[in-house]
Scaffold this active site. Sequence first.
Site, PDB file in Angstrom:
ATOM      1  NE  ARG A 153      -3.609  -0.323   2.663  1.00 26.60           N
ATOM      2  CZ  ARG A 153      -4.102  -0.695   3.925  1.00 26.60           C
ATOM      3  NH1 ARG A 153      -3.828  -0.064   5.234  1.00 26.60           N
ATOM      4  NH2 ARG A 153      -4.918  -1.548   3.895  1.00 26.60           N
ATOM      5  NE  ARG A 202      -2.214   1.639   9.570  1.00 24.58           N
ATOM      6  CZ  ARG A 202      -3.127   0.838   9.372  1.00 24.58           C
ATOM      7  NH1 ARG A 202      -3.805   0.851   8.269  1.00 24.58           N
ATOM      8  NH2 ARG A 202      -3.015  -0.316  10.175  1.00 24.58           N
ATOM      9  CE  LYS A 230      -6.064  -0.619  11.480  1.00 22.83           C
ATOM     10  NZ  LYS A 230      -6.856  -1.292  10.314  1.00 22.83           N
ATOM     11  CE  LYS A 258      -7.590   3.307   9.353  1.00 21.36           C
ATOM     12  NZ  LYS A 258      -8.625   2.489   8.871  1.00 21.36           N
ATOM     13  CB  CYS A 282     -13.937  -3.525   1.904  1.00 20.85           C
ATOM     14  SG  CYS A 282     -14.579  -5.100   2.256  1.00 20.85           S
ATOM     15  CB  CYS A 297      -9.373  -9.309   2.909  1.00 24.27           C
ATOM     16  SG  CYS A 297      -9.552  -8.771   4.588  1.00 24.27           S
ATOM     17  CB  CYS A 355     -15.390  -8.921   8.231  1.00 25.14           C
ATOM     18  SG  CYS A 355     -14.105  -7.520   8.498  1.00 25.14           S
ATOM     19  CB  CYS A 404     -12.277  -1.740   4.708  1.00 22.16           C
ATOM     20  SG  CYS A 404     -11.136  -2.747   6.130  1.00 22.16           S
TER      21      CYS A 404
HETATM   22 FE1  SRM Z   1      -9.348  -1.814   6.478  1.00 22.72          FE
HETATM   23  C1  SRM Z   1      -7.774  -4.407   8.062  1.00 22.72           C
HETATM   24  C2  SRM Z   1      -8.403  -3.070   3.545  1.00 22.72           C
HETATM   25  C3  SRM Z   1      -9.748   0.946   5.046  1.00 22.72           C
HETATM   26  C4  SRM Z   1     -10.749  -0.874   9.420  1.00 22.72           C
HETATM   27  N1  SRM Z   1      -8.252  -3.579   5.790  1.00 22.72           N
HETATM   28  C5  SRM Z   1      -7.682  -4.410   6.728  1.00 22.72           C
HETATM   29  C6  SRM Z   1      -6.902  -5.432   5.820  1.00 22.72           C
HETATM   30  C7  SRM Z   1      -5.485  -4.942   6.031  1.00 22.72           C
HETATM   31  C8  SRM Z   1      -6.966  -6.855   6.485  1.00 22.72           C
HETATM   32  C9  SRM Z   1      -5.789  -7.419   7.226  1.00 22.72           C
HETATM   33  O1  SRM Z   1      -5.852  -6.676   8.364  1.00 22.72           O
HETATM   34  O2  SRM Z   1      -5.249  -8.300   7.229  1.00 22.72           O
HETATM   35  C10 SRM Z   1      -7.695  -5.223   4.713  1.00 22.72           C
HETATM   36  C11 SRM Z   1      -6.718  -5.785   3.238  1.00 22.72           C
HETATM   37  C12 SRM Z   1      -7.656  -6.207   2.295  1.00 22.72           C
HETATM   38  C13 SRM Z   1      -6.959  -6.463   1.013  1.00 22.72           C
HETATM   39  O3  SRM Z   1      -6.612  -7.650   0.591  1.00 22.72           O
HETATM   40  O4  SRM Z   1      -6.300  -5.396   0.314  1.00 22.72           O
HETATM   41  C14 SRM Z   1      -8.117  -4.023   4.670  1.00 22.72           C
HETATM   42  N2  SRM Z   1      -8.912  -1.198   4.613  1.00 22.72           N
HETATM   43  C15 SRM Z   1      -8.783  -1.900   3.569  1.00 22.72           C
HETATM   44  C16 SRM Z   1      -8.948  -1.015   2.212  1.00 22.72           C
HETATM   45  C17 SRM Z   1      -8.190  -1.575   1.087  1.00 22.72           C
HETATM   46  C18 SRM Z   1     -10.493  -1.359   1.864  1.00 22.72           C
HETATM   47  C19 SRM Z   1     -10.899  -1.086   0.392  1.00 22.72           C
HETATM   48  O5  SRM Z   1     -11.294  -1.560  -0.283  1.00 22.72           O
HETATM   49  O6  SRM Z   1     -10.567   0.239  -0.153  1.00 22.72           O
HETATM   50  C20 SRM Z   1      -8.986   0.346   2.789  1.00 22.72           C
HETATM   51  C21 SRM Z   1      -7.472   0.705   2.740  1.00 22.72           C
HETATM   52  C22 SRM Z   1      -7.100   2.275   3.557  1.00 22.72           C
HETATM   53  C23 SRM Z   1      -5.798   2.883   3.063  1.00 22.72           C
HETATM   54  O7  SRM Z   1      -5.517   2.983   2.146  1.00 22.72           O
HETATM   55  O8  SRM Z   1      -4.832   2.815   4.097  1.00 22.72           O
HETATM   56  C24 SRM Z   1      -9.242   0.032   4.043  1.00 22.72           C
HETATM   57  N3  SRM Z   1      -9.941  -0.067   7.102  1.00 22.72           N
HETATM   58  C25 SRM Z   1     -10.343   1.089   6.301  1.00 22.72           C
HETATM   59  C26 SRM Z   1     -11.277   1.811   6.963  1.00 22.72           C
HETATM   60  C27 SRM Z   1     -11.923   2.971   6.458  1.00 22.72           C
HETATM   61  C28 SRM Z   1     -10.968   4.334   6.807  1.00 22.72           C
HETATM   62  O9  SRM Z   1     -10.122   4.393   7.213  1.00 22.72           O
HETATM   63  O10 SRM Z   1     -11.873   5.468   6.362  1.00 22.72           O
HETATM   64  C29 SRM Z   1     -11.540   1.210   8.217  1.00 22.72           C
HETATM   65  C30 SRM Z   1     -12.724   1.842   9.021  1.00 22.72           C
HETATM   66  C31 SRM Z   1     -12.007   2.843  10.045  1.00 22.72           C
HETATM   67  C32 SRM Z   1     -11.399   2.496  11.119  1.00 22.72           C
HETATM   68  O11 SRM Z   1     -10.286   2.447  10.896  1.00 22.72           O
HETATM   69  O12 SRM Z   1     -11.987   2.587  11.992  1.00 22.72           O
HETATM   70  C33 SRM Z   1     -10.745  -0.015   8.152  1.00 22.72           C
HETATM   71  N4  SRM Z   1      -9.282  -2.436   8.381  1.00 22.72           N
HETATM   72  C34 SRM Z   1      -9.899  -1.960   9.432  1.00 22.72           C
HETATM   73  C35 SRM Z   1      -9.752  -2.662  10.599  1.00 22.72           C
HETATM   74  C36 SRM Z   1     -10.643  -2.453  11.991  1.00 22.72           C
HETATM   75  C37 SRM Z   1      -9.603  -1.495  12.827  1.00 22.72           C
HETATM   76  C38 SRM Z   1     -10.106  -1.482  14.304  1.00 22.72           C
HETATM   77  O13 SRM Z   1     -10.265  -0.509  14.846  1.00 22.72           O
HETATM   78  O14 SRM Z   1     -10.324  -2.569  14.969  1.00 22.72           O
HETATM   79  C39 SRM Z   1      -9.000  -3.919  10.389  1.00 22.72           C
HETATM   80  C40 SRM Z   1      -8.532  -5.005  11.154  1.00 22.72           C
HETATM   81  C41 SRM Z   1      -7.556  -4.460  12.073  1.00 22.72           C
HETATM   82  O15 SRM Z   1      -6.811  -3.478  11.907  1.00 22.72           O
HETATM   83  O16 SRM Z   1      -7.212  -5.608  12.934  1.00 22.72           O
HETATM   84  C42 SRM Z   1      -8.545  -3.577   8.594  1.00 22.72           C
HETATM   85 FE1  SF4 Z   2     -11.099  -7.005   4.853  1.00 21.55          FE
HETATM   86 FE2  SF4 Z   2     -13.304  -6.910   6.619  1.00 21.55          FE
HETATM   87 FE3  SF4 Z   2     -11.637  -4.790   5.794  1.00 21.55          FE
HETATM   88 FE4  SF4 Z   2     -13.496  -6.039   4.070  1.00 21.55          FE
HETATM   89  S1  SF4 Z   2     -13.847  -4.806   6.004  1.00 21.55           S
HETATM   90  S2  SF4 Z   2     -11.399  -5.470   3.701  1.00 21.55           S
HETATM   91  S3  SF4 Z   2     -13.496  -8.151   4.696  1.00 21.55           S
HETATM   92  S4  SF4 Z   2     -10.923  -6.217   6.968  1.00 21.55           S
END
Ligand code: SRM
Ligand code: SF4
Length: 556
Positions: free
Chosen positions: A75, A144, A208, A210, A431, A437, A476, A480
């Site tokens: 990324r 991030r 993390k 943000k 997402c 994922c 899930c 995201c």
């Molecule tokens: Fe996310 C984890 C994809 C935005 C909350 N996110 C992941 C992972 C890395 C899975 C992992 O931990 O192994 C996913 C990778 C999937 C893949 O194969 O690419 C993933 N997140 C994404 C993306 C690519 C979704 C998309 O389709 O656009 C976004 C990448 C953002 C970036 O460029 O940095 C993405 N993730 C978000 C957002 C939206 C936002 O930030 O505005 C959230 C919700 C906001 C927040 O952070 O609360 C988000 N992602 C999470 C979480 C839950 C965090 C938590 O507080 O518990 C995880 C899981 C974790 O961190 O344990 C996670």
């Molecule tokens: Fe993966 Fe869940 Fe984030 Fe979708 S919402 S990319 S399934 S961690």
Amino acid sequence: MPEPGNLSQIEKIKMASDGLRGTLKQSLRDEHTGAIREDDQALIKFHGMYQQDDRDRREERAARKLDRLYSFMIRLRLPGGFLSAEKWIAVHDVAGQNSTGVIKITSRQTIQLHGILKSSIRPTIKAFNAARLDSIATCGDINRNVLCSSHPAQSAIHEQVFGYAAKISSLLMPKTKAYYEIWLGDQQLVDKKEEEDPLYQDRYLPRKFKIGIAIPPNNDVDVFANDIGLIAVIENNELKGFNIAIGGGLSSTHGNAETYPRLATLIGFTDTEEKTLKAIYEIATIQRDYGNRSDRKLARLKYTVDKYGADWYRTELEKRTGFALEPVRDYTFTERKDHFGWEQSESGDWHYTVFIENGRVLDDEKIKLKSALLTVAETGKTNFRFTCNQNVIISDVKEADKASIDAMLAQYGVIAHTETTSLIRKHSMACVALPTCPLALAEAQRYMPSLIDKIESLLDKHGLANDEIIIRMTGCPNGCARSYAAEIGFVGTGPGRYNLHIGGDRLGERLNRIYKENIDETEILPVLDDLFAAYSSGRKPGQTFGDFALVTVLRN
Ligand code: SRM
Ligand code: SF4
């Protein structure tokens, strides 16, 4: 400061990591597996990479007694989602050589490449580095990619506000040089003092972190979903400063009532750059010192704010910065969306926002988007700006070049594609989910397009095709694609099954709530049919679907 309690395993890995080095070099050398060592899987995130495997092929490979098909996702760090044409070409080339080829625009304004084999990580990072791109700190327990409202026509002083994204990104960068050493082959530092890190120390943040900057009236960045949200206060085309909100985050865990999505709380206003940056830095140090380091499920800033209270947080912040925050200033959001097609900013430059379904840039049978964007980039007459809705703006086009760029977009069908896409699809987001994922419980980006085909028919049936309903899906409960902040949100619970959330507002100022649990498409469509029928006949003038659902369906 609180006692640290029992440190989680990841905390111990960070502390023992020698500035995020761990045993990554040895892991890379191990040719017996496409994976890296377990502890290194936590550390590699700080370098902007995730170890994944092709979940579609797990069963088949297990039956053949083969290891999982491991690969890595990288990324990029692009503060405010900005990329020059030259850098787009570099990304295009790297994507073609070492990854699946799909360029994935994320919901946080940056790019991910998937499917990179362990042996290709270094060449990929080197190629990015040659193009002056990096992936430092795009994942892990650290600040991030910093978001900023992306459209230059948003405000006459867009560029000035936008500049804060890069400043904040630099301010909160880690000091370790491990990235350069491991991936680019720089010599190991002899004097470790050079990488002493007063902000992150050896534990980094508990989770993390943000930051997003919104430029009213558009809340396209979903500012309240961030740990720190900044809202630019602009009067008479002059930046007066920023309202600061803390403690946003959208994740929850099914069955764990202690976890919940939360919108950020406004705590004050800062009027100068120095004060704004100081406040951001110290909000991070408070979270570093007070955030939960034993339970990662409860480690985000939102839980620290709720544990100690927003008033306490502000007082502690004022103690650390040495100045008082001013009261929050007036601001108004009137929309939260991308402006598709051509728009002109006050500077006279033109910008074309292209619809990219779920952020996936590729050539397929419907449209050759990847080729189109490459051809446009090769003119050298545009920049690229990614939006938080996973779209791209072909930006900063001079008046004299507009006709030729327009002709190229028309030739590739990009204009017809953007103009004829339905409003519900244009305002949708899903997402990544399967197959990469590891946390996905259900499909998202691979399923949402076909579900929308059917939802379009329902909207047509009820005369709602012109409504700009915000609809989002995640595989899930991690949120995201920010489903919890949508008017209609789907949250994956298991294969083909989702919780259906409704009642969120259009501006991102109110979260939705669960309406139906664990339903599949055979139930989703009739439920939506009934909701659209009720909305179409019972809505008040100007009432959005989310507001109607809250008042009439959820009765609140
Ligand atoms: Fe996310 C984890 C994809 C935005 C909350 N996110 C992941 C992972 C890395 C899975 C992992 O931990 O192994 C996913 C990778 C999937 C893949 O194969 O690419 C993933 N997140 C994404 C993306 C690519 C979704 C998309 O389709 O656009 C976004 C990448 C953002 C970036 O460029 O940095 C993405 N993730 C978000 C957002 C939206 C936002 O930030 O505005 C959230 C919700 C906001 C927040 O952070 O609360 C988000 N992602 C999470 C979480 C839950 C965090 C938590 O507080 O518990 C995880 C899981 C974790 O961190 O344990 C996670
Ligand atoms: Fe993966 Fe869940 Fe984030 Fe979708 S919402 S990319 S399934 S961690």
